[in-house]
Design an enzyme around this catalytic site. Structure first.
Site, short mmCIF file in Angstrom:
data_model
loop_
_atom_site.label_atom_id
_atom_site.label_comp_id
_atom_site.label_asym_id
_atom_site.label_seq_id
_atom_site.Cartn_x
_atom_site.Cartn_y
_atom_site.Cartn_z
N GLU A 93 15.75 44.06 9.42
CA GLU A 93 16.84 44.05 10.40
C GLU A 93 18.18 43.76 9.75
O GLU A 93 18.25 43.08 8.72
CB GLU A 93 16.58 42.94 11.42
CG GLU A 93 15.32 43.15 12.20
CD GLU A 93 15.07 42.02 13.19
OE1 GLU A 93 13.96 41.96 13.72
OE2 GLU A 93 15.99 41.21 13.43
N CYS A 106 25.27 41.10 8.61
CA CYS A 106 24.23 40.18 8.18
C CYS A 106 23.06 41.05 7.72
O CYS A 106 22.50 41.81 8.51
CB CYS A 106 23.82 39.30 9.36
SG CYS A 106 22.35 38.32 9.06
N CYS A 113 9.17 36.78 4.81
CA CYS A 113 9.60 35.61 4.04
C CYS A 113 8.39 34.72 3.78
O CYS A 113 7.51 34.61 4.62
CB CYS A 113 10.65 34.83 4.83
SG CYS A 113 11.36 33.44 3.92
N CYS A 117 9.32 28.63 7.73
CA CYS A 117 9.98 27.66 8.63
C CYS A 117 9.45 27.87 10.05
O CYS A 117 9.30 29.01 10.50
CB CYS A 117 11.49 27.83 8.59
SG CYS A 117 12.16 27.71 6.93
N CYS A 120 11.40 29.99 12.86
CA CYS A 120 11.96 31.29 12.47
C CYS A 120 10.98 32.44 12.73
O CYS A 120 9.83 32.40 12.30
CB CYS A 120 12.33 31.22 10.99
SG CYS A 120 12.88 32.80 10.32
N GLY A 160 14.28 37.03 5.14
CA GLY A 160 13.99 36.72 3.74
C GLY A 160 14.80 35.59 3.16
O GLY A 160 15.80 35.16 3.72
N GLU A 161 14.33 35.08 2.02
CA GLU A 161 15.01 34.00 1.31
C GLU A 161 15.66 34.59 0.05
O GLU A 161 14.95 34.95 -0.90
CB GLU A 161 13.97 32.91 0.96
CG GLU A 161 14.43 31.86 -0.02
CD GLU A 161 15.79 31.23 0.31
OE1 GLU A 161 16.01 30.81 1.46
OE2 GLU A 161 16.64 31.18 -0.59
N SER A 192 22.86 32.53 2.17
CA SER A 192 22.22 31.41 2.86
C SER A 192 20.83 31.15 2.28
O SER A 192 20.05 32.08 2.10
CB SER A 192 22.11 31.74 4.35
OG SER A 192 21.42 30.72 5.03
N SER A 215 20.60 25.86 4.59
CA SER A 215 19.94 25.55 5.85
C SER A 215 19.34 24.15 5.76
O SER A 215 18.30 23.96 5.13
CB SER A 215 18.84 26.59 6.12
OG SER A 215 19.42 27.86 6.21
N LEU A 216 20.02 23.21 6.39
CA LEU A 216 19.59 21.81 6.27
C LEU A 216 18.67 21.45 7.45
O LEU A 216 17.56 21.00 7.26
CB LEU A 216 20.84 20.92 6.24
CG LEU A 216 20.71 19.57 5.58
CD1 LEU A 216 20.19 19.69 4.15
CD2 LEU A 216 22.05 18.84 5.59
N HIS A 217 19.19 21.60 8.65
CA HIS A 217 18.41 21.48 9.88
C HIS A 217 17.79 20.10 10.15
O HIS A 217 17.00 19.96 11.09
CB HIS A 217 17.29 22.53 9.95
CG HIS A 217 17.76 23.93 9.83
ND1 HIS A 217 18.95 24.38 10.35
CD2 HIS A 217 17.21 25.02 9.22
CE1 HIS A 217 19.10 25.66 10.08
NE2 HIS A 217 18.07 26.07 9.39
N ASN A 291 17.54 29.45 18.52
CA ASN A 291 17.14 30.60 19.33
C ASN A 291 15.66 30.46 19.61
O ASN A 291 14.87 30.29 18.69
CB ASN A 291 17.35 31.90 18.55
CG ASN A 291 18.76 32.39 18.66
OD1 ASN A 291 19.26 32.65 19.75
ND2 ASN A 291 19.42 32.48 17.53
N CYS A 334 17.71 37.16 13.61
CA CYS A 334 16.90 38.05 12.79
C CYS A 334 15.40 37.78 12.86
O CYS A 334 14.97 36.66 12.96
CB CYS A 334 17.38 38.01 11.34
SG CYS A 334 18.57 39.31 11.06
#
Ligand code: SAH
Ligand code: SF4
Length: 347
Positions: A93, A106, A113, A117, A120, A160-161, A192, A215-217, A291, A334
């Site tokens: 995407e 983006c 991935c 996580c 996600c 993806g990472e 990111s 990405s800390l979260h 999301n 995504c």
């Protein structure tokens, strides 16, 4: 037959070497590079290239393509979401957003991935393969040609990472920013990562001048480990040390992404701990109400919680903003469109 060359992933110097070593004149390389970066899909479309050279290219190389499999346009804000398919049928995407200062895209860096996580959609779909530099370029070119626009900003925040596909991503960044290519400057590129610590140091050492977004979260290891498996490998302190180093080495301010999940990481105590940890760092915090992804059970934090986070971080002079939600009617987060495509029988 030897393996076909992915010519769109090659630099101008590499194409020059290829054709010169096969007896063709050097100046043709720039023409070929220009055509490929215009988004052509077939060597026969290169109208100013002699037949003999076209034949050589046809037998030695291929042009990777990003075909539009699906396209959704938001009724609210003109955000466009694409599902692209590549030469082997794999899909990813990408999302095009329009801002006051221009268009931003983006893009994805992997099909799926490995990082897993829990919040996600991409992480839930598993991993298939990494993308080539040409497949990352293809997403931008196809979108630009389809919408008849020029994209000025790139964020590597799709599926993806990026740091798990380090060499291809770095090659892509160099190609997309080159004068003869799409010429999108390093300062207009944001990468990111979920926090692959050794790779952050490696990236800093390359001095590319791109913005790093982490990405800390979560404000601590305990909460981070609940949603991000990578946090079991690298502690939050190791990660923040790598971010400080990134700023010291590159002079570029780091952005932290913080997806706010109701009851998981959004209390005042969580905000205070985060403020404490980031105290003194030259950074910016992007708050993202999570999301909802089917099957996670996570609910986004309400406006009151978001404002409370902003206020508590401000006390330590840390700027935080809530990311504008774009394309809310087209599942612009995504991984969601692809999951839908898969559930309908697609790859
Ligand atoms: N793998 C990289 C880049 C792709 S993910 C990374 O993790 O940073 C891009 C961003 O979207 C990350 O900040 C990620 O944590 C966030 N994200 C993923 N799923 C989300 C969701 N359901 N709600 C809000 N943000 C999400
Ligand atoms: Fe991978 Fe990023 Fe999704 Fe985590 S948030 S699973 S690292 S794409």
């Amino acid at each position: 037959m030897s393996e076909m060359l992915d010519i769109k992933s090659m630099t101008l110097d590499e194409i020059t070497e290829l054709i010169v070593s096969n007896g063709f004149p050097k100046f043709r390389a720039k023409q070929i590079f220009g055509w490929i970066n215009k988004g052509i899909t077939n060597f026969n479309q290169m109208s100013n290239i002699p037949t003999e050279l076209k034949n050589f290219l046809n037998t030695s190389s291929y042009i990777s393509v990003a075909n539009i499999e699906k396209k959704l346009v938001s009724r609210y804000d003109n955000t466009v979401k694409y599902l692209f398919s590549f030469n082997d049928g794999e899909c990813v995407e990408a999302v095009v957003m329009s801002y006051k200062h221009g268009y931003s895209i983006c893009i994805s860096t992997q099909v799926g991935c490995k990082m897993g996580c829990t919040f996600c959609a991409t992480g839930k779909s598993g991993f298939s393969r990494s993308l080539t530099p040409s497949e990352m370029l293809g997403q931008i070119e196809t979108a630009q040609n389809d919408l008849d626009i020029r994209i000025s900003n790139i964020v590597l925040m799709g599926m993806g990472e990026p740091l798990d596909n380090f060499d291809n991503v770095v090659r892509f960044i160099r190609l997309v920013s080159s004068d003869d290519g799409l010429n999108i400057g390093m300062r207009h590129i944001t990468l990111s990562t979920c926090g692959l610590v050794p790779k952050i140091y490696e990236l800093a050492d390359l001095h590319l001048g791109i913005t790093l977004s982490v990405s800390l979260h979560a404000p601590n290891d305990q909460i981070r480990r609940k949603t991000m498996p990578i946090a079991r490998k690298y502690s939050i302190e190791e990660l923040l040390q790598a971010c400080r180093d990134y700023f010291k080495t590159t002079g570029r301010r780091v952005t932290f992404e913080y997806s706010m999940i109701s009851g998981v990481n959004d209390s005042d105590a969580n905000a205070k701990e985060l403020a404490q940890r980031l105290d003194g760092m030259n950074c910016h915090v992007n708050l993202i109400p999570v999301n909802t992804v089917e099957g996670t059970g996570y609910i986004k934090s309400n406006i009151k919680r978001q404002q409370s986070f902003i206020d508590i971080l401000a006390e330590k002079n840390i700027t935080a903003t809530v990311r504008r939600t774009l394309g809310s009617d087209i599942n612009a987060s995504c991984g969601q469109l692809k999951r839908k495509h898969q559930s309908e029988g697609g790859k």
